[in-house]
Enzyme design. Structure first.
Site, mmCIF file in Angstrom:
data_model
loop_
_atom_site.group_PDB
_atom_site.id
_atom_site.type_symbol
_atom_site.label_atom_id
_atom_site.label_comp_id
_atom_site.label_asym_id
_atom_site.label_seq_id
_atom_site.Cartn_x
_atom_site.Cartn_y
_atom_site.Cartn_z
ATOM 1 N N GLU A 89 10.679 5.121 -3.223
ATOM 2 C CA GLU A 89 10.909 5.136 -4.427
ATOM 3 C C GLU A 89 11.978 5.524 -4.348
ATOM 4 O OE1 GLU A 89 7.944 6.567 -7.097
ATOM 5 O OE2 GLU A 89 6.652 4.850 -7.041
ATOM 6 N N HIS A 109 3.985 13.058 -4.842
ATOM 7 C CA HIS A 109 3.515 12.770 -3.411
ATOM 8 C C HIS A 109 3.909 13.535 -2.268
ATOM 9 C CE1 HIS A 109 2.589 8.487 -3.687
ATOM 10 N NE2 HIS A 109 2.825 8.565 -5.008
#
EC number: 3.1.4.12
Length: 442
Positions: free
Chosen positions: A46, A264
């Site tokens: 990402e 995360h």
């Protein structure tokens, strides 16, 4: 004989422009942490903005001077690899199915997702680092991307097998959007014969309670969080990979701030590579996994040989003696192939269901296009009231645009997705048909 030691880190940095909270200060903090010199190879997901990629590369170049960003799709694949050692070659493989272009709110299709390979020379040994970010799961109760994720997982496993060559070590490090009980996780692990570096159920990497970006709904849904970020490993021929350590190395908060590094958690695995002494008989490379077989039976499969990854507690002297246990009792050595077969059969059932749904969707889109075409003809024939001509003209353009969309979805897009699903299904059928007879080659 010890060949090398490596500290591998993977992190989904949540770097979506204009969407991700505290993006710039978080990336600055990630750069500072990665520049500490604790990590040898870093796999990031990402990294959607080019400026973020450049910032990460420049901020870590003193200790991780080699890097590669994988470009793909509209936004780029979002995959960045940073390395202390030279990257001698790269390759990117885009997946045949990758979400839907009209689901703009999900945006996976625009990322052009796939799996990226970096061939890294470490101390005279070739290490293959695979970076991947599988399609996200947006609705657990109605997961319309489940088949896409399963095909991506199988495709990734086949890509690793096809490109591993004579590398001493293969590492898959990324956000796989799959928990250990998920079918996509099983398909990827069992068909690639890799080993999950985490052997504990206590670790969570997403939607963690302590993470500042975990929503209240996610905490209620998964109080402990979920583990979807993974590091899988597999040693090459005549090489054993030992997992010396597995941990979540980043602090819970960015130092001095109230927010986390990402939504995360970062995952790190310390690996040690040992060269096996030549033997008179060629050992068969197998794998050590924990799997779930039919009827929910828990099965622990353990057979060690060349190419396996070992944990630090493994006994080197017993590495060629199979030991397989199911619920405390001995079972057949066929448990691992059986688990792989069960995973493939479940995956094939998902593909068949998706193909049926595609046929239904095609009929629905053509039916909608036909109905709207009739409506458009009536609008053309109907004389607009005075003062309503502009509105009627606009309505005609809207109806015409929706007709084009329905025809496109029923024809071009439907065939594109159908062929993508068929390709994944046919590849799984090939493995399922031949794996038992030619087990050595799988």
């Amino acid at each position: 004989m010890l060949l090398l030691e490596l500290n591998i880190l993977t992190l989904n940095i949540w770097g979506i422009p204009y969407v991700s909270s505290d993006r710039r200060p978080r990336i600055d903090a990630i750069c500072k942490e990665l520049a500490s010199g604790k990590y040898d190879i870093v796999s990031l997901q990402e990294v959607w903005a080019q400026q973020d990629s450049e910032l990460l590369q420049k901020g870590t170049e003193a200790v991780l001077p080699h890097s590669h960003y994988f470009h793909s799709g509209v936004m780029g694949a979002g995959l960045l690899v940073l390395s202390k050692y030279p990257i001698l070659g790269t390759l990117f493989h885009a997946w045949s199915v990758n979400g839907y272009f009209h689901r703009i709110q999900h945006a996976d299709w625009f990322g052009g997702k796939g799996v990226g390979l970096c061939r890294i020379l470490v101390g005279g040994q070739m290490v293959h680092l695979y970076n991947a970010h599988l399609h996200a799961e947006y609705d657990n109760a109605n997961d319309e991307y489940k088949t896409h994720r399963v095909i991506q997982a199988f495709d990734t496993a086949q890509f690793i097998e096809a490109t591993r060559g004579n590398s001493a070590l293969q590492i898959l490090a990324g956000d796989l959007n799959a928990q250990p009980q998920d079918i996509s996780y099983k398909v990827l692990l069992y068909t690639s014969k890799m080993l999950d570096s985490c052997d504990s159920d206590s670790f969570r990497t997403n939607e963690c309670e302590h993470n500042s970006y975990t929503s209240k709904q996610a905490r209620e849904r998964n109080p402990l969080g979920i583990r979807i970020d993974h590091i899988f490993v597999r040693g090459g021929d005549h090489v054993n990979a030992e997992i010396a350590e597995y941990k979540l190395p980043f602090p819970e908060r960015v130092p001095g701030e109230k927010f986390s590094f990402s939504d995360h958690e970062a995952v790190m695995a310390k690996l040690k590579l040992f060269k096996l002494e030549p033997r008179s008989e060629e050992p068969v490379a197998t794998i050590e996994v924990n799997c779930l077989v039919e009827d929910g039976e828990s099965c622990s499969v353990r057979e060690l040989g060349a190419g396996d990854a070992l944990t630090g507690d493994d006994d080197q002297s017993s590495q060629h003696q199979p030991e397989i246990q199911c619920n405390g009792s001995s079972t057949s050595i066929q448990s691992m192939p059986a688990a792989r077969t069960a995973a493939l059969l479940e995956a094939l059932a998902l593909c068949d269901a998706s193909l049926l749904q595609l046929n239904t969707d095609r009929i629905l889109y053509y039916s909608a296009a036909t109905f709207l075409f009739v409506l458009l003809v009536l609008l053309v024939e109907f004389t607009a009231p005075v003062g309503m001509r502009t509105i009627f003209l606009l309505l005609k353009f809207i109806v015409f645009g929706v007709i084009l969309f329905c025809v496109f979805m029923a024809s071009i897009w439907n065939y594109m997705e159908r062929n993508g699903v068929l390709q994944g299904k046919k590849s799984m059928e090939v493995m399922l048909h031949h794996a038992q007879k030619y087990e050595y080659f799988y």
